[in-house]
Design a protein around this motif. Structure first.
Motif, mmCIF file in Angstrom:
data_model
loop_
_atom_site.group_PDB
_atom_site.id
_atom_site.type_symbol
_atom_site.label_atom_id
_atom_site.label_comp_id
_atom_site.label_asym_id
_atom_site.label_seq_id
_atom_site.Cartn_x
_atom_site.Cartn_y
_atom_site.Cartn_z
ATOM 1 N N LYS A 41 -7.079 -39.257 1.757
ATOM 2 C CA LYS A 41 -7.739 -37.627 1.430
ATOM 3 C C LYS A 41 -7.106 -37.919 -0.167
ATOM 4 N N ASN A 74 -3.244 -21.609 5.069
ATOM 5 C CA ASN A 74 -4.652 -23.071 3.898
ATOM 6 C C ASN A 74 -4.845 -22.688 3.129
ATOM 7 N N TRP A 76 -1.681 -26.096 0.486
ATOM 8 C CA TRP A 76 -0.794 -27.754 -0.019
ATOM 9 C C TRP A 76 0.357 -27.464 -0.035
ATOM 10 N N SER A 367 -1.774 -30.338 4.302
ATOM 11 C CA SER A 367 -3.557 -29.928 2.995
ATOM 12 C C SER A 367 -3.535 -28.404 3.536
ATOM 13 N N SER A 368 -4.887 -27.975 2.885
ATOM 14 C CA SER A 368 -5.149 -26.763 2.916
ATOM 15 C C SER A 368 -5.800 -26.342 3.773
ATOM 16 N N ASP A 369 -6.930 -27.450 4.633
ATOM 17 C CA ASP A 369 -7.873 -27.936 5.379
ATOM 18 C C ASP A 369 -7.187 -27.984 6.673
ATOM 19 N N ASP A 371 -5.079 -30.510 7.783
ATOM 20 C CA ASP A 371 -4.879 -32.038 7.805
ATOM 21 C C ASP A 371 -3.184 -32.073 7.214
#
Length: 426
Positions: A41, A74, A76, A367-369, A371
């Motif tokens: 990623k 959402n 980091w 992470s922001s998504d 993950d």
């Protein structure tokens, strides 16, 4: 935060950005060094400044981290987890001193996040243009540095052999099947003139998929880890334990022979299989039933100084669990403990003569998504500038077929890149 893309030469920009980042108390850099697979990623990511921080010691660190994380959806959130958090998860304790004085867990919400791509950077901040201009005006980081101090092994050869034989006796009695015996190399009155430059040199000497640099005020983590502890990609969990190591050869023919020997070595294969079984068991606690599988078995991967045997275990994540619960269910990495896990950790605490601290823990990010990805903290320098204390550990797995001289030599093979970066000989 606003987001903007800028065209630039990435290598020069990173040197400027690292020099510019020295004015901040909190910095984190992740680099994958071109090692990409289907789970990758982050190529190169720099997080600078802390809008919010989380710091905790053993007690309720995982639960408190989840509360902190839930406040910043959402976004980091990079940071690290100490191996000593095992004492929070299980009925364990660590009596060894803690000269490095790192917290057991630390995460932060960055003020500025910079993605370094090929010939462009993406800056996330309140004012991306201002950040880009400030970095462009900075001088390139001076990549020269000085290390003063003398690195010494905490455990000499005779003491290592004694600890090795004690653990071997436990294996013969059936108390455990395998244990990862680790030893510390340390320097007192140690000074590194530029930890950033030391990181760049270690990363050049030993480029790895999970390389990282972390600065938290006067404390530095300089890591060349090749191992993924645990990643989440959508609803999938992935762990890639490393067990099995061989040195690189002096020429192409010898190198291939050593690689082939690793692939067929019964002792190294047994090590890997034991830990794969442990990881499978750990993942069942976070998996939808019936989804845990070994997707790659006994893969041989080549790095600058060593060949490694790596397997991949994955599962579908139980959607009722929080990310921190999933991490807690598998922490610490089985490749750094042994099997059975709790018994092996108890014996390692008994026979090792130093606190692992961050070593054997995990560095990574949410992470922001939604993950996350965490490495296993190996091949890593830990440095407290104020205390002038520098430390790194190496370890190797002891099984019934292990030989003390070989495992002792493996520890020094794993230390070679760090010793070279520090220009030290033992």
């Amino acid at each position: 935060m606003a987001r903007a893309i800028f065209e630039t030469t990435t290598t020069d920009f990173l040197l400027k950005a690292l020099n510019w980042s020295k004015r901040f108390e909190t910095v984190c850099l992740f680099q994958s060094n071109g090692f990409q697979n289907q789970y990758s990623k982050v190529g190169s990511l720099l997080a600078v400044g802390a809008k919010e921080e989380f710091s905790a010691n053993v007690g309720s660190a995982f639960a408190d981290l989840e509360k902190f994380k839930s406040r910043f959806p959402n976004q980091w959130i990079p940071g690290f987890l100490s191996y000593d958090l095992k004492n929070e998860i299980e009925d364990l304790s660590t009596e060894h001193p803690n000269p490095l004085e790192f917290p057991d867990a630390y995460f932060f919400v960055p003020e500025i996040l910079i993605e370094l791509l090929e010939n462009q950077v993406i800056i996330h901040s309140e004012s991306p243009d201002t950040v880009f201009e400030a970095i462009q005006l900075a001088d390139n980081l001076d990549i020269s540095y000085l290390f003063s101090g003398k690195i010494k092994p905490r455990m000499d050869k005779s003491r290592y052999f004694e600890a090795f034989e004690s653990i071997k006796d436990h294996i013969k009695k059936g108390d455990i099947y395998e244990a990862n015996l680790c030893q510390e190399f340390y320097g007192e009155n140690a000074d590194v003139s530029s930890p950033e430059a030391l990181y760049l040199n270690l990363n050049k000497l030993s480029p790895t998929p999970f390389s990282s640099f972390i600065k938290v005020r006067d404390k530095y983590i300089i890591s060349a880890s090749p191992e993924r502890f645990l990643a989440k990609r959508g609803n999938k969990l992935i762990s890639q334990p490393i067990k099995g190591t061989a040195a690189r050869g002096k020429n192409k023919e010898e190198d291939q022979q050593l690689k082939d020997n690793l692939a067929t070595n019964p002792k190294e294969i047994a090590e890997n299989v034991m830990i794969v079984d442990l990881v499978r068991n750990d993942l069942t606690r976070s998996a939808i039933p019936g989804t845990v599988e070994v997707t790659e078995k006994l893969g041989i991967y080549t790095f600058e100084h060593v060949h490694q045997m790596i397997s991949t275990v994955s599962c579908q994540m139980d959607p009722s669990l929080k990310d921190t619960e999933v991490i807690k269910n598998t922490f610490p990495a089985g490749s750094m403990t042994g099997a059975p896990k709790i018994s092996a950790m108890k014996l390692c605490d008994r026979y090792e003569n130093s606190r692992r601290g961050i070593y054997s823990g995990a560095i990574g990010y949410f992470s922001s998504d939604g993950d996350f990805d965490f490495n296993v903290v190996i091949r890593t320098i830990l440095y407290n500038h104020s205390k002038q204390y520098l430390s790194f550990h190496t370890g190797s797995a002891i099984t019934i077929d292990a030989h003390a001289a070989h495992e002792f030599a493996e520890c020094y093979t794993k230390a070679s890149a760090i010793l070279k970066a520090l220009e030290q000989k033992l």
